[in-house]
Design an enzyme around this catalytic site. Structure first.
Site, short mmCIF file in Angstrom:
data_model
loop_
_atom_site.label_atom_id
_atom_site.label_comp_id
_atom_site.label_asym_id
_atom_site.label_seq_id
_atom_site.Cartn_x
_atom_site.Cartn_y
_atom_site.Cartn_z
N GLY A 45 0.83 -1.19 0.00
CA GLY A 45 0.00 0.00 0.00
C GLY A 45 0.87 1.24 0.00
CD GLN A 50 3.15 5.99 2.50
OE1 GLN A 50 2.23 5.45 1.91
NE2 GLN A 50 4.00 5.31 3.23
CB CYS A 95 4.16 2.49 7.55
SG CYS A 95 3.86 3.99 6.59
CG LEU A 96 6.50 1.03 1.72
CD1 LEU A 96 5.95 1.32 0.32
CD2 LEU A 96 7.78 0.20 1.63
CG HIS A 137 -1.65 1.80 6.97
ND1 HIS A 137 -0.83 1.42 8.01
CD2 HIS A 137 -0.85 2.49 6.11
CE1 HIS A 137 0.39 1.87 7.79
NE2 HIS A 137 0.41 2.52 6.64
CD GLU A 138 -1.48 2.89 2.37
OE1 GLU A 138 -1.00 4.04 2.31
OE2 GLU A 138 -0.80 1.89 2.68
CG HIS A 141 -0.15 7.37 4.92
ND1 HIS A 141 1.01 7.77 5.56
CD2 HIS A 141 -0.07 6.02 4.85
CE1 HIS A 141 1.74 6.71 5.86
NE2 HIS A 141 1.11 5.62 5.44
C1 QAP Z 1 0.16 -0.52 4.70
O1 QAP Z 1 2.37 -1.16 4.28
C2 QAP Z 1 -0.43 -1.71 5.38
O2 QAP Z 1 8.91 -1.69 7.31
C3 QAP Z 1 1.17 -0.87 3.63
O3 QAP Z 1 10.98 -2.39 5.76
C4 QAP Z 1 0.09 -2.16 6.58
O4 QAP Z 1 3.27 -1.89 2.39
C5 QAP Z 1 -1.49 -2.37 4.84
C6 QAP Z 1 7.14 -2.28 4.18
C7 QAP Z 1 -0.48 -3.24 7.22
C8 QAP Z 1 -2.05 -3.44 5.47
C9 QAP Z 1 -1.54 -3.89 6.66
C10 QAP Z 1 7.39 -1.96 5.50
C11 QAP Z 1 8.20 -2.64 3.38
C12 QAP Z 1 5.80 -2.21 3.60
C13 QAP Z 1 8.66 -2.01 6.02
C14 QAP Z 1 3.42 -1.63 3.56
C15 QAP Z 1 9.73 -2.37 5.21
C16 QAP Z 1 9.50 -2.70 3.88
C17 QAP Z 1 4.71 -1.75 4.24
CO CO Z 2 1.86 3.72 5.60
#
Ligand code: QAP
Ligand code: CO
Length: 171
Positions: A45, A50, A95-96, A137-138, A141
């Site tokens: 996501g 971001q 979270c990215l 979550h998004e 943001h």
């Molecule tokens: C949001 O999160 C989300 O720490 C998207 O080192 C979170 O894509 C949606 C990511 C939970 C549903 C459930 C995080 C990649 C990606 C990191 C992400 C990392 C590399 C997070």
């Molecule tokens: Co995020």
């Protein structure tokens, strides 16, 4: 094109995004670049803020039963609005913009969402499970919020301590 992802505590991540008004090729290029960036960074996501654009635009691309992330399962969600929500579910989120940190957050288990696609077509759709969590979550943001703000006081302190330590190690 791969864009730079803003990382906590970048101040733009606190900015409130504005509705998309032009469903044109500029928007399509941004969405395409957001997609390339999200896949490159191994995310499921991503919100426009971001990558520095304060627009009510987000992508979600969950993996399928085989664990594959297919573009045909990509959701491009513009100007979303939650019409209904119910239930509660706890999930270990990441979270990215907060790389390397994961913690449990509670959200509604089921939502009814109104949104627009890249062509300006309006949709109403119900989501549950991971898709409902990802949308919430998004959407946080878009209002300038991060999942770490939803942690308990003690967990937030633990996060801040770990984060500071990590910054020092990098320096
Ligand atoms: C949001 O999160 C989300 O720490 C998207 O080192 C979170 O894509 C949606 C990511 C939970 C549903 C459930 C995080 C990649 C990606 C990191 C992400 C990392 C590399 C997070
Ligand atoms: Co995020």
């Amino acid at each position: 094109m791969i864009l730079e992802i803003l990382v906590y505590p970048h101040k733009l991540l606190r900015e409130k995004s504005k509705d998309v008004t032009a469903f044109d090729s500029t928007l399509h290029t941004l969405l395409d670049n957001m997609y390339d960036t999200m896949v490159f960074k191994e995310g499921i996501g991503l919100a426009a803020i971001q990558v520095g654009f304060p627009l009510n635009a987000l992508l979600i691309n969950l993996v399928d039963e085989e664990g594959l992330q297919k573009k045909e399962n990509l959701y491009e969600i513009l100007n979303p609005e939650i019409l209904e929500k119910d239930g509660a579910v706890v999930y270990q989120e990441g979270c990215l913009s907060v790389p390397g940190y994961y913690d449990e957050v509670e959200r509604a288990a089921h939502i009814k969402l109104a949104y627009y696609d890249r062509y300006g077509q309006r949709h109403e759709e119900e989501f549950r499970d991971l898709m409902a969590i990802a949308v919430q979550h998004e959407m946080d943001h878009l209002r300038g919020h991060l999942f770490i703000e939803k942690l308990s006081y003690l967990k937030r302190k633990k996060f801040e301590k770990e984060w500071k330590k990590k910054q020092k190690e990098k320096a």
